[in-house]
Design a protein around this motif. Sequence first.
Motif, PDB file in Angstrom:
ATOM      1  N   TRP A 215       0.839  -1.209   0.000  1.00 37.10           N
ATOM      2  CA  TRP A 215       0.000   0.000   0.000  1.00 37.10           C
ATOM      3  C   TRP A 215       0.869   1.251   0.000  1.00 37.10           C
ATOM      4  O   TRP A 215       0.597   2.210  -0.732  1.00 37.10           O
ATOM      5  N   VAL A 216       1.919   1.256   0.802  1.00 36.97           N
ATOM      6  CA  VAL A 216       2.827   2.404   0.846  1.00 36.97           C
ATOM      7  C   VAL A 216       3.563   2.563  -0.471  1.00 36.97           C
ATOM      8  O   VAL A 216       3.685   3.680  -0.994  1.00 36.97           O
ATOM      9  N   LEU A 217       4.050   1.467  -1.027  1.00 47.64           N
ATOM     10  CA  LEU A 217       4.840   1.548  -2.261  1.00 47.64           C
ATOM     11  C   LEU A 217       4.033   2.095  -3.431  1.00 47.64           C
ATOM     12  O   LEU A 217       4.607   2.662  -4.362  1.00 47.64           O
ATOM     13  N   GLU A 218       2.722   1.950  -3.379  1.00 44.40           N
ATOM     14  CA  GLU A 218       1.863   2.501  -4.428  1.00 44.40           C
ATOM     15  C   GLU A 218       1.562   3.978  -4.219  1.00 44.40           C
ATOM     16  O   GLU A 218       0.962   4.622  -5.084  1.00 44.40           O
ATOM     17  N   ARG A 219       2.000   4.542  -3.080  1.00 42.47           N
ATOM     18  CA  ARG A 219       1.672   5.929  -2.738  1.00 42.47           C
ATOM     19  C   ARG A 219       2.905   6.736  -2.351  1.00 42.47           C
ATOM     20  O   ARG A 219       2.832   7.641  -1.525  1.00 42.47           O
ATOM     21  N   LEU A 220       4.041   6.432  -2.948  1.00 41.10           N
ATOM     22  CA  LEU A 220       5.272   7.134  -2.603  1.00 41.10           C
ATOM     23  C   LEU A 220       5.228   8.605  -2.986  1.00 41.10           C
ATOM     24  O   LEU A 220       6.011   9.405  -2.473  1.00 41.10           O
ATOM     25  N   ASP A 221       4.325   8.976  -3.885  1.00 38.55           N
ATOM     26  CA  ASP A 221       4.232  10.375  -4.295  1.00 38.55           C
ATOM     27  C   ASP A 221       3.430  11.209  -3.302  1.00 38.55           C
ATOM     28  O   ASP A 221       3.354  12.439  -3.432  1.00 38.55           O
ATOM     29  N   GLN A 222       2.868  10.570  -2.294  1.00 34.46           N
ATOM     30  CA  GLN A 222       2.025  11.266  -1.336  1.00 34.46           C
ATOM     31  C   GLN A 222       2.790  11.575  -0.045  1.00 34.46           C
ATOM     32  O   GLN A 222       3.710  10.848   0.319  1.00 34.46           O
ATOM     33  N   PRO A 223       2.400  12.651   0.668  1.00 37.23           N
ATOM     34  CA  PRO A 223       3.099  13.045   1.912  1.00 37.23           C
ATOM     35  C   PRO A 223       2.670  12.191   3.095  1.00 37.23           C
ATOM     36  O   PRO A 223       1.943  12.637   3.990  1.00 37.23           O
ATOM     37  N   LEU A 224       3.111  10.941   3.123  1.00 42.83           N
ATOM     38  CA  LEU A 224       2.700  10.007   4.171  1.00 42.83           C
ATOM     39  C   LEU A 224       3.428  10.283   5.483  1.00 42.83           C
ATOM     40  O   LEU A 224       4.594  10.662   5.492  1.00 42.83           O
ATOM     41  N   GLU A 227       1.649   8.405  11.311  1.00 48.18           N
ATOM     42  CA  GLU A 227       0.246   8.267  11.699  1.00 48.18           C
ATOM     43  C   GLU A 227      -0.582   7.698  10.556  1.00 48.18           C
ATOM     44  O   GLU A 227      -1.494   6.888  10.772  1.00 48.18           O
ATOM     45  N   ASP A 228      -0.289   8.112   9.314  1.00 48.49           N
ATOM     46  CA  ASP A 228      -1.002   7.576   8.152  1.00 48.49           C
ATOM     47  C   ASP A 228      -0.771   6.074   8.028  1.00 48.49           C
ATOM     48  O   ASP A 228      -1.707   5.302   7.779  1.00 48.49           O
ATOM     49  N   LEU A 229       0.493   5.667   8.213  1.00 45.05           N
ATOM     50  CA  LEU A 229       0.825   4.246   8.105  1.00 45.05           C
ATOM     51  C   LEU A 229       0.171   3.450   9.233  1.00 45.05           C
ATOM     52  O   LEU A 229      -0.351   2.354   9.007  1.00 45.05           O
ATOM     53  N   ALA A 230       0.186   4.012  10.444  1.00 46.24           N
ATOM     54  CA  ALA A 230      -0.413   3.319  11.582  1.00 46.24           C
ATOM     55  C   ALA A 230      -1.919   3.171  11.396  1.00 46.24           C
ATOM     56  O   ALA A 230      -2.501   2.121  11.700  1.00 46.24           O
ATOM     57  N   HIS A 231      -2.561   4.217  10.896  1.00 44.85           N
ATOM     58  CA  HIS A 231      -4.014   4.164  10.652  1.00 44.85           C
ATOM     59  C   HIS A 231      -4.345   3.106   9.610  1.00 44.85           C
ATOM     60  O   HIS A 231      -5.302   2.341   9.766  1.00 44.85           O
ATOM     61  N   GLN A 232      -3.556   3.043   8.549  1.00 44.11           N
ATOM     62  CA  GLN A 232      -3.798   2.056   7.504  1.00 44.11           C
ATOM     63  C   GLN A 232      -3.584   0.634   8.029  1.00 44.11           C
ATOM     64  O   GLN A 232      -4.307  -0.296   7.659  1.00 44.11           O
ATOM     65  N   ALA A 233      -2.600   0.466   8.912  1.00 43.12           N
ATOM     66  CA  ALA A 233      -2.309  -0.858   9.471  1.00 43.12           C
ATOM     67  C   ALA A 233      -3.216  -1.197  10.655  1.00 43.12           C
ATOM     68  O   ALA A 233      -3.121  -2.311  11.192  1.00 43.12           O
ATOM     69  N   LYS A 245      10.602  -2.433  13.037  1.00 37.63           N
ATOM     70  CA  LYS A 245      11.946  -2.766  13.495  1.00 37.63           C
ATOM     71  C   LYS A 245      12.214  -4.255  13.343  1.00 37.63           C
ATOM     72  O   LYS A 245      13.299  -4.678  12.906  1.00 37.63           O
ATOM     73  N   ALA A 246      11.213  -5.063  13.652  1.00 42.12           N
ATOM     74  CA  ALA A 246      11.384  -6.513  13.562  1.00 42.12           C
ATOM     75  C   ALA A 246      11.466  -6.980  12.112  1.00 42.12           C
ATOM     76  O   ALA A 246      12.232  -7.888  11.783  1.00 42.12           O
ATOM     77  N   ALA A 247      10.681  -6.357  11.235  1.00 44.07           N
ATOM     78  CA  ALA A 247      10.604  -6.833   9.848  1.00 44.07           C
ATOM     79  C   ALA A 247      11.659  -6.231   8.942  1.00 44.07           C
ATOM     80  O   ALA A 247      12.137  -6.884   8.011  1.00 44.07           O
ATOM     81  N   THR A 248      12.034  -4.968   9.182  1.00 47.25           N
ATOM     82  CA  THR A 248      12.943  -4.276   8.262  1.00 47.25           C
ATOM     83  C   THR A 248      14.242  -3.836   8.907  1.00 47.25           C
ATOM     84  O   THR A 248      15.163  -3.416   8.206  1.00 47.25           O
ATOM     85  N   GLY A 249      14.308  -3.865  10.235  1.00 50.64           N
ATOM     86  CA  GLY A 249      15.512  -3.435  10.917  1.00 50.64           C
ATOM     87  C   GLY A 249      15.636  -1.934  11.053  1.00 50.64           C
ATOM     88  O   GLY A 249      16.693  -1.431  11.461  1.00 50.64           O
ATOM     89  N   THR A 250      14.570  -1.197  10.739  1.00 54.01           N
ATOM     90  CA  THR A 250      14.652   0.255  10.816  1.00 54.01           C
ATOM     91  C   THR A 250      13.297   0.828  11.195  1.00 54.01           C
ATOM     92  O   THR A 250      12.338   0.090  11.455  1.00 54.01           O
ATOM     93  N   THR A 251      13.185   2.152  11.241  1.00 47.25           N
ATOM     94  CA  THR A 251      11.942   2.818  11.622  1.00 47.25           C
ATOM     95  C   THR A 251      11.046   3.003  10.397  1.00 47.25           C
ATOM     96  O   THR A 251      11.519   2.952   9.253  1.00 47.25           O
ATOM     97  N   PRO A 252       9.749   3.245  10.613  1.00 50.17           N
ATOM     98  CA  PRO A 252       8.857   3.473   9.465  1.00 50.17           C
ATOM     99  C   PRO A 252       9.303   4.633   8.583  1.00 50.17           C
ATOM    100  O   PRO A 252       9.288   4.524   7.352  1.00 50.17           O
TER     101      PRO A 252
END
Length: 330
Positions: A215-224, A227-233, A245-252
């Motif tokens: 979902w994020v990768l399809e919206r890289l042109d948007q100012p995410l 909070e937007d990511l948390a709401h979607q998840a 952190k567990a899945a990617t080793g870094t922050t959102p």
Amino acid sequence: MTTVALAVTDGMLHFELSQAYEVFGSAPVGTPGPWYDVTVCGSKAVRVGRFRLEPDRGLDHLPRADTVIVPGWADVDQPPPTDLVDAVRAAHRAGARVASLCTGAFVLAAAGLLNGLRATTHWAHTEDLAARYPQVTVDPGVLYVDNGRVLTSAGKAAAMDLCLHLVRLDHGSRAANAVARRLVVPPHRDGGQAQFVTTPVPAPDHHPLADLLPWVLERLDQPLTVEDLAHQARMSSRNLGRHFKAATGTTPLQWLLTQRIRHAQELLETTGDSIDTIAAATGMGTATTLRRHFNRTVGVPPDTYRRTFRSRIHAAPRDDEQQHTRTDSE
């Protein structure tokens, strides 16, 4: 077509060898143009772990290859075979790009190819490499080191990071990511430098981020925002951070920035769009912002990256005469 020679001998590690063959041995579906022509080279039938391997050609074929891959060497306390060391040195003199995987760095060091250069190997053997070859600057904190025509990777799975890096240099970010998806490798692993796959493979369906990442990768042109990511998840920002952190080793936010940069790389490679247009398409807003983040992450400005990438892709292939000319000028 780029020729890749895998240099094998008794005592090689089959894990690193098989990774290289998987990456370079077959093109991902939909990749345009020729892929790699892979040859396994050895002086005789060799024992690789529990497996017996019949090489396609002898080690004397290495100088004819564009890229030579030296897999991991099982017993670093033993000197590598002289014929292997000599063949790797001859390939480098002929103009080949030489890359070692894991403890294959000991073969490159024995050939003198790492003198005066920065290099890495499996973390358990970095001190041994540094002590045995003091002319080499050993860096234990990275996944791989790219010195141009000489590259080294850290241990085991880091061999995949280096192989994908070579694919990206030769064929671009889109092809490297296609290979990563086919092999179902993990997302970007932080190794202290700009050396990660362009976009991570979506997690399995049962993972909390399985639906969010695409979902994020399809919206890289948007100012995410986080909070937007948390709401979607459908989770709190703190819980989202733990899963990232567990899945990617870094922050959102850092992951999001990485994806914006990698999308910018792909657009620079495949389109003639202006920097302003690419900045908008990747959610960077302005060319100034894109240039700042791109330069800090990749190490060069976007315009330089575009020129360098296109010069690599469209460079004329070397023939034997060009190889000898290059050797004579070194």
